[in-house]
Design an enzyme around this catalytic site. Structure first.
Site, PDB file in Angstrom:
ATOM      1  N   LYS A 115       0.847  -1.203   0.000  1.00 30.29           N
ATOM      2  CA  LYS A 115       0.000   0.000   0.000  1.00 30.29           C
ATOM      3  C   LYS A 115       0.878   1.248   0.000  1.00 30.29           C
ATOM      4  O   LYS A 115       1.476   1.603   1.006  1.00 30.29           O
ATOM      5  CB  LYS A 115      -0.916   0.056   1.232  1.00 30.29           C
ATOM      6  CG  LYS A 115      -2.010   1.088   1.024  1.00 30.29           C
ATOM      7  CD  LYS A 115      -2.545   1.700   2.286  1.00 30.29           C
ATOM      8  CE  LYS A 115      -1.792   2.912   2.742  1.00 30.29           C
ATOM      9  NZ  LYS A 115      -1.903   4.114   1.877  1.00 30.29           N
ATOM     10  N   GLU A 130      -1.113   7.516  -0.046  1.00 30.17           N
ATOM     11  CA  GLU A 130      -2.134   8.101  -0.930  1.00 30.17           C
ATOM     12  C   GLU A 130      -1.611   9.364  -1.617  1.00 30.17           C
ATOM     13  O   GLU A 130      -2.115   9.768  -2.666  1.00 30.17           O
ATOM     14  CB  GLU A 130      -3.387   8.428  -0.121  1.00 30.17           C
ATOM     15  CG  GLU A 130      -3.129   9.424   0.982  1.00 30.17           C
ATOM     16  CD  GLU A 130      -4.278   9.536   1.979  1.00 30.17           C
ATOM     17  OE1 GLU A 130      -5.315  10.054   1.588  1.00 30.17           O
ATOM     18  OE2 GLU A 130      -4.121   9.100   3.118  1.00 30.17           O
ATOM     19  N   GLY A 178       6.952   4.649   8.408  1.00 39.57           N
ATOM     20  CA  GLY A 178       6.171   5.879   8.548  1.00 39.57           C
ATOM     21  C   GLY A 178       6.329   6.461   9.932  1.00 39.57           C
ATOM     22  O   GLY A 178       7.316   6.189  10.621  1.00 39.57           O
ATOM     23  N   GLY A 179       5.330   7.229  10.342  1.00 39.12           N
ATOM     24  CA  GLY A 179       5.411   7.929  11.624  1.00 39.12           C
ATOM     25  C   GLY A 179       5.182   7.001  12.811  1.00 39.12           C
ATOM     26  O   GLY A 179       4.539   5.960  12.685  1.00 39.12           O
ATOM     27  N   THR A 228       1.425   6.313  13.815  1.00 40.64           N
ATOM     28  CA  THR A 228       0.780   5.302  12.967  1.00 40.64           C
ATOM     29  C   THR A 228       1.363   3.918  13.248  1.00 40.64           C
ATOM     30  O   THR A 228       0.626   2.921  13.281  1.00 40.64           O
ATOM     31  CB  THR A 228       0.957   5.660  11.473  1.00 40.64           C
ATOM     32  OG1 THR A 228       0.516   6.999  11.282  1.00 40.64           O
ATOM     33  CG2 THR A 228       0.168   4.738  10.577  1.00 40.64           C
ATOM     34  N   GLY A 229       2.664   3.857  13.493  1.00 40.97           N
ATOM     35  CA  GLY A 229       3.311   2.582  13.811  1.00 40.97           C
ATOM     36  C   GLY A 229       2.666   1.910  15.012  1.00 40.97           C
ATOM     37  O   GLY A 229       2.450   0.694  15.042  1.00 40.97           O
ATOM     38  N   GLU A 237       9.546   0.589  10.762  1.00 41.16           N
ATOM     39  CA  GLU A 237      10.651   1.527  10.597  1.00 41.16           C
ATOM     40  C   GLU A 237      10.043   2.906  10.777  1.00 41.16           C
ATOM     41  O   GLU A 237       9.308   3.387   9.912  1.00 41.16           O
ATOM     42  CB  GLU A 237      11.274   1.332   9.212  1.00 41.16           C
ATOM     43  CG  GLU A 237      12.715   1.784   9.158  1.00 41.16           C
ATOM     44  CD  GLU A 237      12.842   3.242   8.802  1.00 41.16           C
ATOM     45  OE1 GLU A 237      12.858   4.057   9.756  1.00 41.16           O
ATOM     46  OE2 GLU A 237      12.923   3.560   7.626  1.00 41.16           O
ATOM     47  N   CYS A 284      13.676   9.895   7.424  1.00 40.14           N
ATOM     48  CA  CYS A 284      13.565   9.375   8.796  1.00 40.14           C
ATOM     49  C   CYS A 284      14.880   9.520   9.553  1.00 40.14           C
ATOM     50  O   CYS A 284      14.897   9.756  10.749  1.00 40.14           O
ATOM     51  CB  CYS A 284      13.098   7.931   8.789  1.00 40.14           C
ATOM     52  SG  CYS A 284      14.107   6.876   7.754  1.00 40.14           S
ATOM     53  N   GLU A 305       9.883  14.758  16.084  1.00 43.70           N
ATOM     54  CA  GLU A 305      10.252  14.682  14.669  1.00 43.70           C
ATOM     55  C   GLU A 305       9.433  15.704  13.880  1.00 43.70           C
ATOM     56  O   GLU A 305       8.211  15.651  13.868  1.00 43.70           O
ATOM     57  CB  GLU A 305       9.971  13.273  14.131  1.00 43.70           C
ATOM     58  CG  GLU A 305      10.400  13.121  12.692  1.00 43.70           C
ATOM     59  CD  GLU A 305      10.239  11.697  12.163  1.00 43.70           C
ATOM     60  OE1 GLU A 305       9.143  11.138  12.286  1.00 43.70           O
ATOM     61  OE2 GLU A 305      11.230  11.155  11.641  1.00 43.70           O
TER      62      GLU A 305
HETATM   63  P1  NDP Z   1       2.027   8.006   8.265  1.00 43.97           P
HETATM   64  O1  NDP Z   1       2.934   7.237   9.108  1.00 43.97           O
HETATM   65  O2  NDP Z   1       0.650   8.243   8.786  1.00 43.97           O
HETATM   66  O3  NDP Z   1       1.902   7.349   6.807  1.00 43.97           O
HETATM   67  C1  NDP Z   1       2.728   6.328   6.319  1.00 43.97           C
HETATM   68  C2  NDP Z   1       1.884   5.251   5.665  1.00 43.97           C
HETATM   69  O4  NDP Z   1       1.013   4.670   6.630  1.00 43.97           O
HETATM   70  C3  NDP Z   1       0.985   5.774   4.544  1.00 43.97           C
HETATM   71  O5  NDP Z   1       0.897   4.815   3.529  1.00 43.97           O
HETATM   72  C4  NDP Z   1      -0.325   5.924   5.259  1.00 43.97           C
HETATM   73  O6  NDP Z   1      -1.430   5.918   4.397  1.00 43.97           O
HETATM   74  C5  NDP Z   1      -0.341   4.718   6.160  1.00 43.97           C
HETATM   75  N1  NDP Z   1      -1.265   4.796   7.284  1.00 43.97           N
HETATM   76  C6  NDP Z   1      -1.775   5.900   7.893  1.00 43.97           C
HETATM   77  N2  NDP Z   1      -2.612   5.548   8.904  1.00 43.97           N
HETATM   78  C7  NDP Z   1      -2.653   4.204   8.926  1.00 43.97           C
HETATM   79  C8  NDP Z   1      -3.348   3.242   9.742  1.00 43.97           C
HETATM   80  N3  NDP Z   1      -4.151   3.599  10.741  1.00 43.97           N
HETATM   81  N4  NDP Z   1      -3.147   1.933   9.488  1.00 43.97           N
HETATM   82  C9  NDP Z   1      -2.316   1.547   8.507  1.00 43.97           C
HETATM   83  N5  NDP Z   1      -1.655   2.401   7.695  1.00 43.97           N
HETATM   84  C10 NDP Z   1      -1.807   3.715   7.906  1.00 43.97           C
HETATM   85  O7  NDP Z   1       2.735   9.351   7.914  1.00 43.97           O
HETATM   86  P2  NDP Z   1       2.127  10.773   7.557  1.00 43.97           P
HETATM   87  O8  NDP Z   1       2.105  10.880   6.104  1.00 43.97           O
HETATM   88  O9  NDP Z   1       0.842  11.099   8.221  1.00 43.97           O
HETATM   89  O10 NDP Z   1       3.244  11.675   8.228  1.00 43.97           O
HETATM   90  C11 NDP Z   1       3.169  11.932   9.628  1.00 43.97           C
HETATM   91  C12 NDP Z   1       4.537  11.964  10.216  1.00 43.97           C
HETATM   92  O11 NDP Z   1       5.125  10.684  10.189  1.00 43.97           O
HETATM   93  C13 NDP Z   1       5.521  12.829   9.447  1.00 43.97           C
HETATM   94  O12 NDP Z   1       5.375  14.172   9.743  1.00 43.97           O
HETATM   95  C14 NDP Z   1       6.814  12.256   9.896  1.00 43.97           C
HETATM   96  O13 NDP Z   1       7.158  12.784  11.153  1.00 43.97           O
HETATM   97  C15 NDP Z   1       6.530  10.778  10.032  1.00 43.97           C
HETATM   98  N6  NDP Z   1       6.950  10.001   8.856  1.00 43.97           N
HETATM   99  C16 NDP Z   1       8.052   9.223   8.977  1.00 43.97           C
HETATM  100  C17 NDP Z   1       8.509   8.525   7.890  1.00 43.97           C
HETATM  101  C18 NDP Z   1       9.718   7.662   7.980  1.00 43.97           C
HETATM  102  O14 NDP Z   1      10.334   7.377   6.965  1.00 43.97           O
HETATM  103  N7  NDP Z   1      10.083   7.198   9.154  1.00 43.97           N
HETATM  104  C19 NDP Z   1       7.862   8.622   6.580  1.00 43.97           C
HETATM  105  C20 NDP Z   1       6.665   9.430   6.572  1.00 43.97           C
HETATM  106  C21 NDP Z   1       6.257  10.093   7.675  1.00 43.97           C
HETATM  107  P3  NDP Z   1      -2.001   7.244   3.720  1.00 43.97           P
HETATM  108  O15 NDP Z   1      -1.017   8.342   3.908  1.00 43.97           O
HETATM  109  O16 NDP Z   1      -2.148   6.851   2.306  1.00 43.97           O
HETATM  110  O17 NDP Z   1      -3.298   7.526   4.396  1.00 43.97           O
END
Ligand code: NDP
Length: 483
Positions: A169, A172, A222-223, A226-227, A244, A278, A377
């Site tokens: 996935k 978006e 991701g963040g 969400t993790g 991660e 990250c 972050e």
């Molecule tokens: P998210 O962690 O929310 O998004 C990363 C992925 O997780 C996207 O594909 C997102 O989907 C998906 N996701 C979101 N909510 C859920 C859920 N409840 N269950 C499963 N999957 C989900 O990052 P954001 O884009 O909101 O960014 C927020 C913060 O996260 C950033 O400001 C940054 O601090 C951090 N971040 C860290 C990253 C890293 O590499 N460590 C990368 C990106 C963000 P979708 O966006 O399509 O809804």
């Protein structure tokens, strides 16, 4: 979306607009996936793994598919590079690097697929005992928007090399290069259902993958917030997880460091990819005796960074990925000012004719360890500078966050560099450099920066189960029960 070897629309018939962050313009409309679409993809991946024989495909055949995919990425490198810049905003030369790295990631794991992964063990019995690695099964893989193609490669390559089936996935916000990748996956001949790419909101599609009892493993980048949600959702069937997550990584510069090199990498550490990394060196720890001179040199160079549309050949830093993210980063700049830090440069939007979400490279000094801009972050081009007195002080400050992803030390004293790195509670460390990342070495964090490792042999192992096989060499009744 790419489900069960076909391109399909979302089951609800909905679409989502994709925006170029350099202009704010809509560049594409893509299918919006639903829970039903996620479930269809899970069914396809399940069937491909359980019934259609992907698990029996030899390692050599899997390797050949992955090699072909790497070649196909290189053949279409120009288009993929432009898609990445269009969708994410990063400068073309960064996108070029990502595309080449993605091809190499598939190639690395193609090579690894056929290497020995097991063990023979001497046990205290007449037994021939050995240990083999087998695929986990169906893997849900959720990736972010900062390296859309590269994160797809980091997830798919080890999983496929190990013999799993996948549902990926993408974010978006940046789905385009993953969709292009699905074309290449199809063309090089991966069997249907082995790779599925489902678009849609994380809270819908991502959550469905994390909750499903038919998914054996969930891998997420991701963040941290969400993790945590994904970890909770994964408890239903106790699926394997690898996370991660974020970081607030320290970049430590001692007075005896090569000054120009340290300034250069301090810039690269925080402003590459507009700080949306990250492992960004978002905290710069400077030895007190060089603090003022270093900050001056850094600010001078930060002001010269050319911010603009990633397609422009002179651009060194692109926009932030979305209006929403720009506003989030701006809120942190406001918080920094309210907390009493000194804004040395940036802190404001950069006007670019095309519009878009551009922010100037931003540096705060006079920070305190308890400030939110030091602890949280920000994920943008915002650097918090901290001052330290000696080696002990540097280590204490460096480890003073909930994160533990990365960290670097700049010094000409090699023993001191090793002492500091040894004490850093972080999974990725550098001496006299910042950011180099290799497909061959493990990537992941301590503390709240995640669970598990990607890349290298470690990343491969995360996609395997370990099975011990005991072969009795003295076949006769055990005699344990006498009756
Ligand atoms: P998210 O962690 O929310 O998004 C990363 C992925 O997780 C996207 O594909 C997102 O989907 C998906 N996701 C979101 N909510 C859920 C859920 N409840 N269950 C499963 N999957 C989900 O990052 P954001 O884009 O909101 O960014 C927020 C913060 O996260 C950033 O400001 C940054 O601090 C951090 N971040 C860290 C990253 C890293 O590499 N460590 C990368 C990106 C963000 P979708 O966006 O399509 O809804």
């Amino acid at each position: 979306m790419y489900v069960d070897g076909e391109w399909v629309n979302g089951s609800a018939g909905e679409v989502r607009e994709v925006v170029n962050p350099a202009t704010g313009e809509v560049i594409a409309r893509v299918a919006e996936g639903t829970e039903d679409d996620a479930r269809a993809a899970i069914r396809a991946a399940r069937r491909a793994f359980d019934e259609d024989g992907w698990a029996e495909v030899t390692a050599l055949e899997r390797a050949q598919l992955l090699f072909r995919l790497a070649d196909a990425i290189e053949e279409h490198a120009d288009l993929l590079t432009r898609l990445e810049t269009l969708d994410n905003g990063k400068p073309l030369r960064e996108a070029q690097f990502d595309v080449a790295d993605a091809a190499n990631c598939f190639r690395y794991y193609a090579g690894l697929a056929t290497k020995p992964h097991g063990q023979a063990v001497n046990v205290p019995a007449p037994s021939q005992t050995f240990v083999v690695r087998e695929p986990v099964g169906v893997c849900g893989q959720i990736i972010p928007w900062n390296y859309p193609l590269l994160m797809a490669a980091w997830k798919l390559a080890p999983a496929l090399a190990a013999g799993n089936t996948c549902i990926l996935k993408p974010s978006e916000i940046t789905p385009l290069s993953a969709l292009m990748l699905s074309r290449l996956i199809h063309e090089v001949g991966f069997p249907r259902g082995v790779v599925n790419i489902v678009l849609g909101a994380g809270a819908v599609v991502g959550q469905t993958l994390a909750e499903s009892h038919d998914v054996d493993k969930i891998a997420f980048t991701g963040g941290t917030v969400t993790g945590r949600k994904i970890m909770q959702a994964a408890t239903g069937n106790l699926k394997k997880i690898s996370l991660e997550l974020g970081g607030k990584s320290p970049n430590i510069v001692f007075a005896d460091a090569d000054f120009e090199t340290a300034v250069d990498y301090a810039l690269f550490g925080i402003f590459a990819n507009a700080g949306q990394v990250c492992s960004a060196g978002s905290r710069l720890l400077l030895e007190a005796s060089i603090h003022d001179q270093f900050v001056e040199a850094l600010v001078d160079r930060a002001k010269k960074i050319r911010v603009g549309d990633g397609f422009h050949p002179d651009t060194e830093m692109g926009p932030l990925v979305s209006q929403q993210h720009l506003e989030k980063v701006e809120r942190y700049i406001q918080i920094g000012l309210e907390e009493g830090a000194t804004l040395r440069c940036g802190g404001e939007r950069v006007r670019v004719d095309s519009g878009g979400y551009f922010l100037a490279p931003t540096i705060f000094t006079n920070t305190r360890p308890d400030m939110r801009i030091v602890q949280e972050e920000i994920f943008g081009p915002v650097l918090a500078v901290q001052k330290f007195e000696d080696e002990r002080d540097a280590i204490r400050l460096a480890n003073d966050t909930v994160y533990g992803l990365a960290g670097a030390v700049f010094t000409s004293d090699i023993a001191k560099a090793h002492r500091v790195i040894q004490k850093l509670r972080a999974g990725i460390t550098w001496m006299n450099t910042y950011h180099p990342t290799y497909n061959e070495t493990p990537w992941g964090g301590y503390k709240q920066s995640g669970i598990g490792r990607e890349l290298g042999t470690f990343g491969f192992e995360e996609y395997t189960e370990v099975k011990q096989i005991n072969v009795n060499l003295a076949v006769k009744p055990s005699g344990w029960f006498r009756g």
